[in-house]
Design a protein around this motif. Structure first.
Motif, PDB file in Angstrom:
ATOM      1  N   LEU A 338      59.886 181.725  51.100  1.00 12.79           N
ATOM      2  CA  LEU A 338      59.725 183.167  51.294  1.00 12.79           C
ATOM      3  C   LEU A 338      60.465 183.699  52.513  1.00 12.79           C
ATOM      4  CD1 LEU A 338      55.843 183.435  50.861  1.00 12.79           C
ATOM      5  CD2 LEU A 338      57.593 183.429  49.072  1.00 12.79           C
ATOM      6  N   THR A 339      60.852 182.822  53.406  1.00 14.39           N
ATOM      7  CA  THR A 339      61.215 183.264  54.756  1.00 14.39           C
ATOM      8  C   THR A 339      62.711 183.244  55.029  1.00 14.39           C
ATOM      9  OG1 THR A 339      60.989 181.034  55.667  1.00 14.39           O
ATOM     10  CG2 THR A 339      59.016 182.404  55.644  1.00 14.39           C
ATOM     11  N   LYS A 340      63.093 184.065  55.982  1.00 14.42           N
ATOM     12  CA  LYS A 340      64.426 184.022  56.576  1.00 14.42           C
ATOM     13  C   LYS A 340      64.273 184.330  58.058  1.00 14.42           C
ATOM     14  CE  LYS A 340      69.088 186.020  56.515  1.00 14.42           C
ATOM     15  NZ  LYS A 340      70.015 186.990  55.865  1.00 14.42           N
ATOM     16  N   SER A 341      64.934 183.536  58.892  1.00 15.05           N
ATOM     17  CA  SER A 341      64.807 183.703  60.336  1.00 15.05           C
ATOM     18  C   SER A 341      65.828 184.698  60.879  1.00 15.05           C
ATOM     19  CB  SER A 341      64.987 182.359  61.036  1.00 15.05           C
ATOM     20  OG  SER A 341      63.946 181.477  60.701  1.00 15.05           O
ATOM     21  N   PHE A 342      65.370 185.484  61.847  1.00 14.23           N
ATOM     22  CA  PHE A 342      66.211 186.420  62.585  1.00 14.23           C
ATOM     23  C   PHE A 342      65.964 186.184  64.074  1.00 14.23           C
ATOM     24  CE2 PHE A 342      65.579 188.359  58.504  1.00 14.23           C
ATOM     25  CZ  PHE A 342      66.698 189.135  58.242  1.00 14.23           C
ATOM     26  N   ALA A 343      66.987 186.344  64.891  1.00 15.80           N
ATOM     27  CA  ALA A 343      66.778 186.342  66.336  1.00 15.80           C
ATOM     28  C   ALA A 343      65.903 187.543  66.703  1.00 15.80           C
ATOM     29  CB  ALA A 343      68.110 186.420  67.067  1.00 15.80           C
ATOM     30  N   PHE A 344      65.116 187.399  67.780  1.00 13.83           N
ATOM     31  CA  PHE A 344      64.272 188.509  68.214  1.00 13.83           C
ATOM     32  C   PHE A 344      65.096 189.775  68.424  1.00 13.83           C
ATOM     33  CE2 PHE A 344      61.712 190.365  71.929  1.00 13.83           C
ATOM     34  CZ  PHE A 344      60.878 191.076  71.081  1.00 13.83           C
ATOM     35  N   SER A 345      66.312 189.615  68.902  1.00 17.62           N
ATOM     36  CA  SER A 345      67.187 190.769  69.148  1.00 17.62           C
ATOM     37  C   SER A 345      67.571 191.488  67.854  1.00 17.62           C
ATOM     38  CB  SER A 345      68.461 190.322  69.872  1.00 17.62           C
ATOM     39  OG  SER A 345      69.180 189.375  69.095  1.00 17.62           O
ATOM     40  N   GLU A 346      67.339 190.868  66.711  1.00 18.57           N
ATOM     41  CA  GLU A 346      67.677 191.441  65.412  1.00 18.57           C
ATOM     42  C   GLU A 346      66.458 192.044  64.719  1.00 18.57           C
ATOM     43  OE1 GLU A 346      71.296 188.581  63.895  1.00 18.57           O
ATOM     44  OE2 GLU A 346      69.274 187.727  63.858  1.00 18.57           O
ATOM     45  N   ILE A 347      65.469 192.465  65.479  1.00 16.76           N
ATOM     46  CA  ILE A 347      64.235 192.950  64.888  1.00 16.76           C
ATOM     47  C   ILE A 347      64.456 194.131  63.937  1.00 16.76           C
ATOM     48  CG2 ILE A 347      63.709 194.426  66.894  1.00 16.76           C
ATOM     49  CD1 ILE A 347      60.733 193.871  66.346  1.00 16.76           C
ATOM     50  N   ASN A 348      65.335 195.037  64.287  1.00 13.83           N
ATOM     51  CA  ASN A 348      65.558 196.189  63.407  1.00 13.83           C
ATOM     52  C   ASN A 348      66.244 195.777  62.108  1.00 13.83           C
ATOM     53  OD1 ASN A 348      64.431 198.353  65.066  1.00 13.83           O
ATOM     54  ND2 ASN A 348      66.105 197.872  66.477  1.00 13.83           N
ATOM     55  N   GLU A 349      67.148 194.812  62.186  1.00 13.17           N
ATOM     56  CA  GLU A 349      67.762 194.290  60.968  1.00 13.17           C
ATOM     57  C   GLU A 349      66.724 193.582  60.101  1.00 13.17           C
ATOM     58  OE1 GLU A 349      71.026 194.426  64.115  1.00 13.17           O
ATOM     59  OE2 GLU A 349      68.866 194.038  64.015  1.00 13.17           O
ATOM     60  N   ALA A 350      65.782 192.891  60.738  1.00  9.77           N
ATOM     61  CA  ALA A 350      64.730 192.208  59.986  1.00  9.77           C
ATOM     62  C   ALA A 350      63.852 193.207  59.245  1.00  9.77           C
ATOM     63  CB  ALA A 350      63.885 191.356  60.931  1.00  9.77           C
ATOM     64  N   PHE A 351      63.516 194.318  59.892  1.00  9.69           N
ATOM     65  CA  PHE A 351      62.713 195.344  59.224  1.00  9.69           C
ATOM     66  C   PHE A 351      63.487 195.972  58.067  1.00  9.69           C
ATOM     67  CE2 PHE A 351      59.680 194.927  62.550  1.00  9.69           C
ATOM     68  CZ  PHE A 351      58.506 195.483  62.066  1.00  9.69           C
ATOM     69  N   ASP A 352      64.776 196.184  58.244  1.00  6.61           N
ATOM     70  CA  ASP A 352      65.590 196.732  57.151  1.00  6.61           C
ATOM     71  C   ASP A 352      65.621 195.766  55.972  1.00  6.61           C
ATOM     72  OD1 ASP A 352      66.152 198.977  58.649  1.00  6.61           O
ATOM     73  OD2 ASP A 352      68.128 198.264  59.317  1.00  6.61           O
ATOM     74  N   ALA A 353      65.755 194.473  56.247  1.00  8.09           N
ATOM     75  CA  ALA A 353      65.801 193.478  55.183  1.00  8.09           C
ATOM     76  C   ALA A 353      64.479 193.403  54.441  1.00  8.09           C
ATOM     77  CB  ALA A 353      66.158 192.109  55.767  1.00  8.09           C
ATOM     78  N   SER A 354      63.387 193.582  55.157  1.00  9.57           N
ATOM     79  CA  SER A 354      62.071 193.591  54.518  1.00  9.57           C
ATOM     80  C   SER A 354      61.885 194.836  53.662  1.00  9.57           C
ATOM     81  CB  SER A 354      60.983 193.523  55.587  1.00  9.57           C
ATOM     82  OG  SER A 354      59.693 193.622  55.023  1.00  9.57           O
ATOM     83  N   SER A 355      62.277 195.989  54.194  1.00  9.86           N
ATOM     84  CA  SER A 355      62.110 197.250  53.485  1.00  9.86           C
ATOM     85  C   SER A 355      62.924 197.298  52.199  1.00  9.86           C
ATOM     86  CB  SER A 355      62.503 198.411  54.401  1.00  9.86           C
ATOM     87  OG  SER A 355      62.417 199.646  53.739  1.00  9.86           O
TER      88      SER A 355
END
Length: 366
Positions: A338-355
């Motif tokens: 289910l998972t994909k890792s992002f650097a903490f600095s990529e938090i906004n990209e992680a939220f976009d990928a989830s959305s």
């Protein structure tokens, strides 16, 4: 203590990285150095003020890390312990005393108020208070002062980079199946929505031996993942009539259980309509306060069906999370699919990928 944090400043606005001040530990807290934290839909809806945690705030509630200090009253863990962080509760009300901390009388205050129970916040930026203790933790930061009741000790040999989501989303979906609905071997169940919560429910249903497991979503790639996780049937509700498909799958009998993870009223209505006699529909989505849904109660009267809402999978985190870890070790709860890792600095990209649905469960790694 100066730490780095991703701060929610306004609805539908990217998180802003700031150096913030972390205060001294309260006696019933531990200081955790975050190793990783999951990104959850609840973080997004709180950022967007569907639920009114005061902004600016440090959100994050699926943390995993290592304890670096303990408060004077804490005896359950010690410095150096690896921990997964979950929801907070008071430990003093009737619900907590009867093993139902998710329904704690003080749940909202302990998890969404943005402060400790005494009204203090552990975080400040340029002399201005920043909401803290989101779900007892606020894990979108390099360190957090965490309520002891949010802490679950885990084996030091385990990969903390993977385990944070057990604290909320995965615990919620799996707990709904195992704890709340008590799904048994041979049962039939449909899960509406195959995000992280829905996928956890599918894995749990397969683990307990349900034999008809239907996954319903709008995204074909998620449905493909659902099949890998144990779904016996998948339905794309954009291109197929869900009720007709379930009638075909069950031979007109209907389902024993349905689980709505979307919080969309029309989806919940469908989930109720496709139940069989004696079936149960459960809601673990997060609709906005005041949302209503209508049910047909005349023709369905003879079904004897039930409806219930579920928070945090009806779990006691310190008991249930270790159980999920054992299922993971046995290959019955494959979180890594289910998972994909992002650097903490990529938090906004992680939220976009989830959305967008591109990633089911993003994990931020520090």
């Amino acid at each position: 203590m100066k730490i780095q944090a991703a701060v929610a400043t306004a609805p539908k606005t990217p998180f802003e990285f700031r150096e913030v001040d972390l205060d001294d530990l309260a006696p019933d807290e531990v200081r955790v150095r975050l190793v990783a934290t999951g990104v959850c839909h609840t973080d997004a809806i709180v950022r967007d003020q569907v639920y009114p945690t005061p902004l600016p705030a440090v959100l994050g509630h699926e943390g995993a890390g290592v304890i670096e200090a303990v408060g004077a009253l804490v005896t359950s863990v010690e410095v150096g312990d690896s921990v997964v962080l979950s929801a907070n509760s008071c430990g003093e009300c009737e619900q907590c005393f009867t093993g139902r901390p998710a329904y704690c009388s003080n749940f909202f205050g302990r998890n969404f108020a943005g402060t400790r129970p005494d009204g203090s916040t552990s975080l400040a930026s340029d002399g201005t208070n920043v909401s803290s203790h989101f779900f007892g933790q606020s894990s979108f930061a390099t360190y957090a002062n965490v309520a002891a009741r949010s802490v679950v000790k885990v084996d030091k040999e385990l990969s903390l980079e993977l385990l944070g989501p057990l604290g909320c989303g995965l615990q919620t979906g799996a707990g709904a199946v195992i704890n709340s609905l008590d799904v048994r071997a041979g049962a039939s169940i449909a899960v509406f929505g195959t995000g992280a919560v829905g996928c956890a429910a599918l894995m749990a249903a397969a683990a307990v031996g349900a034999t008809t497991i239907v996954a319903i979503d709008l995204v074909d790639s998620r449905l493909a993942t659902a099949t890998e996780l144990g779904a016996t049937h998948v339905i794309n509700s954009r291109t197929a009539d869900v009720a007709e498909e379930i009638e075909r799958i069950t031979g007109g009998r209907g389902l024993d259980y349905t689980l709505d993870t979307t919080g969309v009223p029309s989806v919940l209505r469908t989930a109720a309509d496709v139940l069989g006699t004696g079936g149960t529909v459960a809601l673990i989505g997060a609709p906005a306060p005041g949302t209503e849904v209508s049910f047909e109660v005349g023709g369905s009267l003879l079904k004897g069906w039930r409806f219930r809402t579920i928070i945090e999978g009806d779990s006691v985190p310190q008991v249930f999370i270790p159980q999920l870890i054992e299922l993971w070790k046995q290959g019955k709860f494959p979180i890594e699919k289910l998972t994909k890792s992002f650097a903490f600095s990529e938090i906004n990209e992680a939220f976009d990928a989830s959305s967008s649905g591109e990633v089911i469960k993003p994990i931020l790694v520090f």
